[in-house]
Design an enzyme around this catalytic site. Structure first.
Site, mmCIF file in Angstrom:
data_model
loop_
_atom_site.group_PDB
_atom_site.id
_atom_site.type_symbol
_atom_site.label_atom_id
_atom_site.label_comp_id
_atom_site.label_asym_id
_atom_site.label_seq_id
_atom_site.Cartn_x
_atom_site.Cartn_y
_atom_site.Cartn_z
ATOM 1 N N ARG A 15 -3.487 91.331 49.070
ATOM 2 C CA ARG A 15 -2.691 90.476 49.489
ATOM 3 C C ARG A 15 -2.089 91.121 48.184
ATOM 4 N NH1 ARG A 15 -3.395 84.878 48.544
ATOM 5 N NH2 ARG A 15 -5.089 85.745 46.360
ATOM 6 N N LYS A 74 -0.760 87.228 41.920
ATOM 7 C CA LYS A 74 -1.738 86.447 41.044
ATOM 8 C C LYS A 74 -1.247 86.745 40.108
ATOM 9 C CE LYS A 74 -5.457 84.565 42.315
ATOM 10 N NZ LYS A 74 -5.357 84.030 42.325
ATOM 11 N N TYR A 93 1.396 83.692 41.902
ATOM 12 C CA TYR A 93 0.582 82.504 41.291
ATOM 13 C C TYR A 93 0.332 82.221 39.918
ATOM 14 C CZ TYR A 93 -0.736 81.246 46.181
ATOM 15 O OH TYR A 93 -0.092 80.350 47.878
ATOM 16 N N HIS A 95 -1.042 79.702 37.726
ATOM 17 C CA HIS A 95 -2.670 79.016 37.394
ATOM 18 C C HIS A 95 -2.307 79.133 35.724
ATOM 19 C CE1 HIS A 95 -3.581 78.500 41.390
ATOM 20 N NE2 HIS A 95 -3.371 79.588 41.324
ATOM 21 N N GLU A 117 1.888 77.472 42.538
ATOM 22 C CA GLU A 117 1.621 76.710 43.196
ATOM 23 C C GLU A 117 1.636 75.598 43.002
ATOM 24 O OE1 GLU A 117 -0.213 78.010 38.882
ATOM 25 O OE2 GLU A 117 0.238 78.932 41.109
ATOM 26 N N SER A 133 -3.653 77.132 51.215
ATOM 27 C CA SER A 133 -4.559 76.372 51.507
ATOM 28 C C SER A 133 -4.827 76.818 53.150
ATOM 29 C CB SER A 133 -4.316 75.106 50.775
ATOM 30 O OG SER A 133 -3.858 75.099 49.640
ATOM 31 N N SER A 219 -12.682 57.705 50.458
ATOM 32 C CA SER A 219 -13.667 57.795 49.676
ATOM 33 C C SER A 219 -13.604 57.385 48.475
ATOM 34 C CB SER A 219 -12.290 59.755 49.059
ATOM 35 O OG SER A 219 -13.823 59.556 48.033
ATOM 36 N N VAL A 266 -13.618 74.935 47.221
ATOM 37 C CA VAL A 266 -12.504 75.944 48.244
ATOM 38 C C VAL A 266 -11.068 75.586 46.866
ATOM 39 C CG1 VAL A 266 -10.286 75.714 49.786
ATOM 40 C CG2 VAL A 266 -12.493 75.131 50.288
ATOM 41 N N ASP A 269 -11.346 74.458 40.614
ATOM 42 C CA ASP A 269 -11.232 74.192 39.295
ATOM 43 C C ASP A 269 -12.141 74.403 38.964
ATOM 44 O OD1 ASP A 269 -8.879 73.506 40.210
ATOM 45 O OD2 ASP A 269 -8.583 71.715 41.016
ATOM 46 N N ARG A 278 -17.641 76.864 38.598
ATOM 47 C CA ARG A 278 -17.468 78.460 38.147
ATOM 48 C C ARG A 278 -16.719 79.011 38.328
ATOM 49 N NH1 ARG A 278 -23.019 78.917 36.514
ATOM 50 N NH2 ARG A 278 -24.140 80.858 37.277
ATOM 51 N N ILE A 300 -9.824 83.235 48.390
ATOM 52 C CA ILE A 300 -10.036 83.491 49.128
ATOM 53 C C ILE A 300 -9.508 83.709 50.656
ATOM 54 C CG2 ILE A 300 -11.104 81.767 51.386
ATOM 55 C CD1 ILE A 300 -12.784 80.231 49.678
#
Length: 373
Positions: A15, A74, A93, A95, A117, A133, A219, A266, A269, A278, A300
């Site tokens: 990307r 990224k 992003y 993270h 994010e 997402s 859930s 997906v 974490d 992992r 992904i």
């Protein structure tokens, strides 16, 4: 403002932060855009496309030297830390909770780091996570189809209804954007699909969006166990709080699953909702633990680089424009959604989850910006 768009260096990341069309909007409002040579190739954009939009193609050193804001996709990697400097705006992003070295570098270099994010609007939605997402959820199911194949170390199960044989079962944890994206494709392939979600309002909304072969479950422990025992594919589509030490699906619980079943994480974490997750890469995407195939690639959407770039660029552009037009402090003070994404500000960590996970001191974005004592 001078805005720099570098080429991503993460392995298998195709990307780029902006399309030529989105870039025109920045340039038409008086800003200069520098693009690293070859930055858009993976997404199908040539250097000449960016030049025609009004950008200048430069090498990496010049881009980082001249740019006031780095606009990318990224996180930063160690070989990029040398380019950081005080006051440089990083919009990507980030993270930070998962990348301690990057957090150290951002704090040491006194940058302004704004994470896609974590930008959150007044409705509690994450507008810069949402487009990726959806792609991650849909792409995750496509990857499930691929890695269920025997030639890819899977069980050899075709994830589709075929007459004369049992219809596969797909369990999806979470009815958010990623979960609904995964369910849309899994159901369209005529699988039996179960969604697990704690928010009953989300389940009610899903009822009107998805076909009858999707089971909508609250859930809880009993429903989760029942699904684990019968499912062929388990897809995790929820974000797990970074400071939590417990797990929704523990390593021991994998023993309840069918041998050769597939987990697609997906959200990816590490040791999060699924203890055995992992991060993997597109080069080496799967591993087997407790007899269960795990696919935990953390980017992904990069596989669908053209679609992902166009979707992400459309979503980030309004915020990039606001930062460029107003300058970072005014934009952050005036836009609460943007302020939610502030992770670093001149040596201060301003993201609670990273502070808690990495056991660091942190302050609120409002404190960092001098909005309150």
């Amino acid at each position: 403002m001078i805005i720099g768009i570098p080429k991503e260096i993460k392995p298998q990341e195709y990307r780029v932060a902006s399309t030529p069309d989105c870039m025109k909007r920045l340039i038409n409002q008086g800003h200069s855009v520098l693009v690293e040579k070859g930055a858009g190739i993976g997404a199908g954009f040539l250097d000449t496309d960016f030049i025609q939009a009004g950008a200048e193609i430069v090498d990496r050193n010049k881009l980082f030297e001249k740019s006031e804001m780095i606009y990318k996709v990224k996180e930063f990697f160690p070989e990029e830390f040398q380019y950081l400097r005080e006051g440089l705006i990083i919009f990507t992003y980030i993270h930070s909770n998962a990348h301690r070295e990057q957090t150290d570098a951002f704090l040491e270099k006194n940058v302004i780091g704004i994470a896609y994010e974590d930008i959150q609007d007044q409705n509690g939605e994450f507008p810069l996570l949402k487009p990726m997402s959806e792609l991650a959820g849909k792409g995750g199911f496509i990857m499930a189809c691929q890695y269920a194949q025997k030639s890819n170390h899977g069980s050899g199960l075709m994830l589709n209804r075929v007459h004369g044989v049992r219809t596969p079962h797909v369990t999806i944890i979470g009815a958010g954007t990623a979960g609904l994206g995964a369910a849309e494709l899994a159901a369209a392939f005529q699988n039996q699909v179960s969604i697990l979600e704690i928010d009953l309002n989300k389940l009610e909304q899903a009822k009107y969006k998805l076909p009858p072969n999707v089971e909508l479950l609250c859930s809880n422990h009993n429903n989760l166990i029942a699904c684990l025992k019968k499912t062929d594919v388990l897809m995790n589509c929820i974000l797990w709080p970074k400071w939590r030490k417990d797990h929704l699906v523990s390593k021991d619980m994998l023993k309840m699953m069918k041998p050769g079943a597939l987990i697609i994480d997906v959200s990816c974490d590490e040791a999060g909702a699924i203890e055995t997750c992992r991060a993997t890469s597109h080069d080496d995407p799967i591993y087997i633990e407790e007899g269960i195939v795990h696919y935990c690639v953390d980017n992904i959407p990069s596989t669908f680089a053209r679609t992902a770039t166009e979707s992400l660029a459309n979503a980030t552009l309004p915020y990039a424009l606001e930062l460029a037009n107003k300058g970072p402090k005014k934009a952050l003070v005036e836009n609460q959604a943007l302020r939610k994404g502030l992770s670093f500000y001149f040596g201060n960590l301003t993201l609670e989850e990273t502070g808690k996970k990495q056991n660091r001191s942190y302050i609120t974005p409002e404190e960092a910006l001098g909005m309150r004592a």
